[in-house]
Design a protein around this motif. Structure first.
Motif, PDB file in Angstrom:
ATOM      1  N   ALA A  47      48.838 -12.042 -10.892  1.00 33.48           N
ATOM      2  CA  ALA A  47      47.901 -13.202  -9.977  1.00 33.48           C
ATOM      3  C   ALA A  47      46.920 -13.856 -11.046  1.00 33.48           C
ATOM      4  CB  ALA A  47      47.250 -12.529  -9.069  1.00 33.48           C
ATOM      5  N   ARG A  48      46.284 -13.337 -11.947  1.00 34.86           N
ATOM      6  CA  ARG A  48      45.682 -13.887 -12.980  1.00 34.86           C
ATOM      7  C   ARG A  48      46.334 -14.770 -13.820  1.00 34.86           C
ATOM      8  NH1 ARG A  48      40.700 -10.500 -14.734  1.00 34.86           N
ATOM      9  NH2 ARG A  48      40.590  -8.878 -13.616  1.00 34.86           N
ATOM     10  N   ARG A  49      47.548 -14.397 -14.277  1.00 32.21           N
ATOM     11  CA  ARG A  49      48.348 -15.342 -15.004  1.00 32.21           C
ATOM     12  C   ARG A  49      48.728 -16.557 -14.101  1.00 32.21           C
ATOM     13  NH1 ARG A  49      54.128 -14.181 -18.012  1.00 32.21           N
ATOM     14  NH2 ARG A  49      54.339 -15.969 -19.132  1.00 32.21           N
ATOM     15  N   LEU A  99      46.979 -17.933 -11.703  1.00 35.16           N
ATOM     16  CA  LEU A  99      45.656 -18.775 -11.702  1.00 35.16           C
ATOM     17  C   LEU A  99      45.611 -19.341 -12.977  1.00 35.16           C
ATOM     18  CD1 LEU A  99      43.887 -16.498  -9.226  1.00 35.16           C
ATOM     19  CD2 LEU A  99      44.913 -18.494  -8.608  1.00 35.16           C
ATOM     20  N   HIS A 100      45.602 -18.736 -13.664  1.00 31.83           N
ATOM     21  CA  HIS A 100      45.372 -19.504 -15.310  1.00 31.83           C
ATOM     22  C   HIS A 100      46.232 -20.608 -15.372  1.00 31.83           C
ATOM     23  CE1 HIS A 100      41.983 -17.407 -17.009  1.00 31.83           C
ATOM     24  NE2 HIS A 100      42.608 -15.962 -16.422  1.00 31.83           N
ATOM     25  N   THR A 101      47.565 -20.397 -15.105  1.00 31.00           N
ATOM     26  CA  THR A 101      48.377 -21.491 -15.199  1.00 31.00           C
ATOM     27  C   THR A 101      48.330 -22.628 -14.372  1.00 31.00           C
ATOM     28  OG1 THR A 101      50.164 -19.843 -16.058  1.00 31.00           O
ATOM     29  CG2 THR A 101      50.977 -22.025 -15.208  1.00 31.00           C
ATOM     30  N   LEU A 102      47.689 -22.313 -13.236  1.00 29.65           N
ATOM     31  CA  LEU A 102      47.666 -23.588 -12.315  1.00 29.65           C
ATOM     32  C   LEU A 102      46.287 -24.090 -12.632  1.00 29.65           C
ATOM     33  CD1 LEU A 102      48.219 -21.847  -8.813  1.00 29.65           C
ATOM     34  CD2 LEU A 102      49.352 -23.533  -9.987  1.00 29.65           C
ATOM     35  N   ALA A 103      45.201 -23.490 -13.218  1.00 23.78           N
ATOM     36  CA  ALA A 103      44.094 -24.333 -13.545  1.00 23.78           C
ATOM     37  C   ALA A 103      44.373 -25.073 -14.802  1.00 23.78           C
ATOM     38  CB  ALA A 103      43.145 -23.067 -13.854  1.00 23.78           C
ATOM     39  N   ASP A 104      45.425 -24.579 -15.941  1.00 26.23           N
ATOM     40  CA  ASP A 104      45.717 -25.321 -16.937  1.00 26.23           C
ATOM     41  C   ASP A 104      46.421 -26.785 -16.650  1.00 26.23           C
ATOM     42  OD1 ASP A 104      44.671 -23.231 -18.404  1.00 26.23           O
ATOM     43  OD2 ASP A 104      46.740 -22.421 -19.181  1.00 26.23           O
ATOM     44  N   HIS A 105      46.943 -26.780 -15.436  1.00 28.68           N
ATOM     45  CA  HIS A 105      47.857 -27.897 -15.138  1.00 28.68           C
ATOM     46  C   HIS A 105      47.117 -28.903 -14.150  1.00 28.68           C
ATOM     47  CE1 HIS A 105      50.800 -25.569 -17.334  1.00 28.68           C
ATOM     48  NE2 HIS A 105      51.258 -26.920 -17.645  1.00 28.68           N
ATOM     49  N   GLN A 106      45.622 -28.543 -13.780  1.00 26.10           N
ATOM     50  CA  GLN A 106      44.909 -29.146 -12.860  1.00 26.10           C
ATOM     51  C   GLN A 106      44.678 -30.567 -13.170  1.00 26.10           C
ATOM     52  OE1 GLN A 106      41.103 -27.444 -12.486  1.00 26.10           O
ATOM     53  NE2 GLN A 106      40.710 -28.338 -10.316  1.00 26.10           N
ATOM     54  N   CYS A 122      41.295 -17.008  -6.219  1.00 25.15           N
ATOM     55  CA  CYS A 122      40.390 -16.622  -7.212  1.00 25.15           C
ATOM     56  C   CYS A 122      39.444 -15.552  -6.725  1.00 25.15           C
ATOM     57  CB  CYS A 122      39.735 -17.626  -7.958  1.00 25.15           C
ATOM     58  SG  CYS A 122      40.825 -18.771  -8.998  1.00 25.15           S
ATOM     59  N   HIS A 123      38.791 -15.821  -5.629  1.00 25.19           N
ATOM     60  CA  HIS A 123      37.943 -14.940  -5.079  1.00 25.19           C
ATOM     61  C   HIS A 123      38.619 -13.500  -4.657  1.00 25.19           C
ATOM     62  CE1 HIS A 123      34.442 -13.535  -2.770  1.00 25.19           C
ATOM     63  NE2 HIS A 123      35.401 -13.258  -1.866  1.00 25.19           N
ATOM     64  N   ALA A 124      39.828 -13.428  -4.302  1.00 26.93           N
ATOM     65  CA  ALA A 124      40.577 -12.247  -4.041  1.00 26.93           C
ATOM     66  C   ALA A 124      40.797 -11.514  -5.215  1.00 26.93           C
ATOM     67  CB  ALA A 124      41.947 -12.625  -3.413  1.00 26.93           C
ATOM     68  N   VAL A 125      41.144 -12.189  -6.206  1.00 30.05           N
ATOM     69  CA  VAL A 125      41.263 -11.483  -7.531  1.00 30.05           C
ATOM     70  C   VAL A 125      39.728 -10.912  -8.148  1.00 30.05           C
ATOM     71  CG1 VAL A 125      41.790 -11.853 -10.024  1.00 30.05           C
ATOM     72  CG2 VAL A 125      43.305 -12.564  -8.278  1.00 30.05           C
ATOM     73  N   PHE A 126      38.781 -11.563  -7.911  1.00 27.36           N
ATOM     74  CA  PHE A 126      37.454 -11.265  -8.366  1.00 27.36           C
ATOM     75  C   PHE A 126      37.113 -10.026  -7.490  1.00 27.36           C
ATOM     76  CE2 PHE A 126      33.165 -11.032  -7.429  1.00 27.36           C
ATOM     77  CZ  PHE A 126      32.679 -10.856  -8.511  1.00 27.36           C
ATOM     78  N   ASP A 131      35.810  -8.198 -12.114  1.00 24.57           N
ATOM     79  CA  ASP A 131      35.737  -8.939 -13.332  1.00 24.57           C
ATOM     80  C   ASP A 131      34.693 -10.237 -13.163  1.00 24.57           C
ATOM     81  OD1 ASP A 131      36.090 -10.103 -15.800  1.00 24.57           O
ATOM     82  OD2 ASP A 131      38.180  -9.938 -15.774  1.00 24.57           O
ATOM     83  N   GLN A 132      33.711 -10.161 -13.836  1.00 30.07           N
ATOM     84  CA  GLN A 132      32.730 -11.078 -13.765  1.00 30.07           C
ATOM     85  C   GLN A 132      33.179 -12.464 -14.659  1.00 30.07           C
ATOM     86  OE1 GLN A 132      29.555 -11.509 -12.070  1.00 30.07           O
ATOM     87  NE2 GLN A 132      30.145  -9.706 -11.087  1.00 30.07           N
ATOM     88  N   GLU A 133      33.921 -11.914 -15.558  1.00 25.37           N
ATOM     89  CA  GLU A 133      34.251 -13.190 -16.569  1.00 25.37           C
ATOM     90  C   GLU A 133      35.565 -14.006 -16.040  1.00 25.37           C
ATOM     91  OE1 GLU A 133      35.005 -12.032 -20.714  1.00 25.37           O
ATOM     92  OE2 GLU A 133      33.334 -10.671 -20.738  1.00 25.37           O
ATOM     93  N   PHE A 134      36.157 -13.233 -15.126  1.00 20.71           N
ATOM     94  CA  PHE A 134      37.384 -14.138 -14.447  1.00 20.71           C
ATOM     95  C   PHE A 134      36.824 -15.244 -13.649  1.00 20.71           C
ATOM     96  CE2 PHE A 134      39.811 -15.050 -10.992  1.00 20.71           C
ATOM     97  CZ  PHE A 134      41.069 -15.263 -11.581  1.00 20.71           C
TER      98      PHE A 134
END
Length: 70
Positions: free
Chosen positions: A5-7, A9-16, A58-62, A67-70
């Motif tokens: 899930a984290r990977r 979301l990071h991938t989607l954010a990188d291609h926003q 993102c909220h579900a992962v948090f 993880d506050q840094e996420f």
């Protein structure tokens, strides 16, 4: 599952897109290279809710990780 899930979301954010739109899907080849980024939906109709679903995810992962840094 959390790592995936984290990977994702990071991938989607990188291609926003510059306008803030999150991709509706990414086409990835067998060597895990992204070959296509698409912001549209079915029939090339623009996806208008992908950014909202991104925030929900993102909220579900948090909530699961705390993880506050996420």
């Amino acid at each position: 599952l959390m790592r995936a899930a984290r990977r994702t979301l990071h991938t989607l954010a990188d291609h926003q897109a510059e306008n803030g739109q999150v991709p509706s899907y990414l086409k990835i080849d067998v060597s895990e290279r992204i070959t296509e980024v698409n912001y549209g939906g079915y029939g090339e109709v623009t996806s208008i809710d992908s950014s909202l679903w991104f925030l929900f995810a993102c909220h579900a992962v948090f909530r699961q990780s705390g993880d506050q840094e996420f």
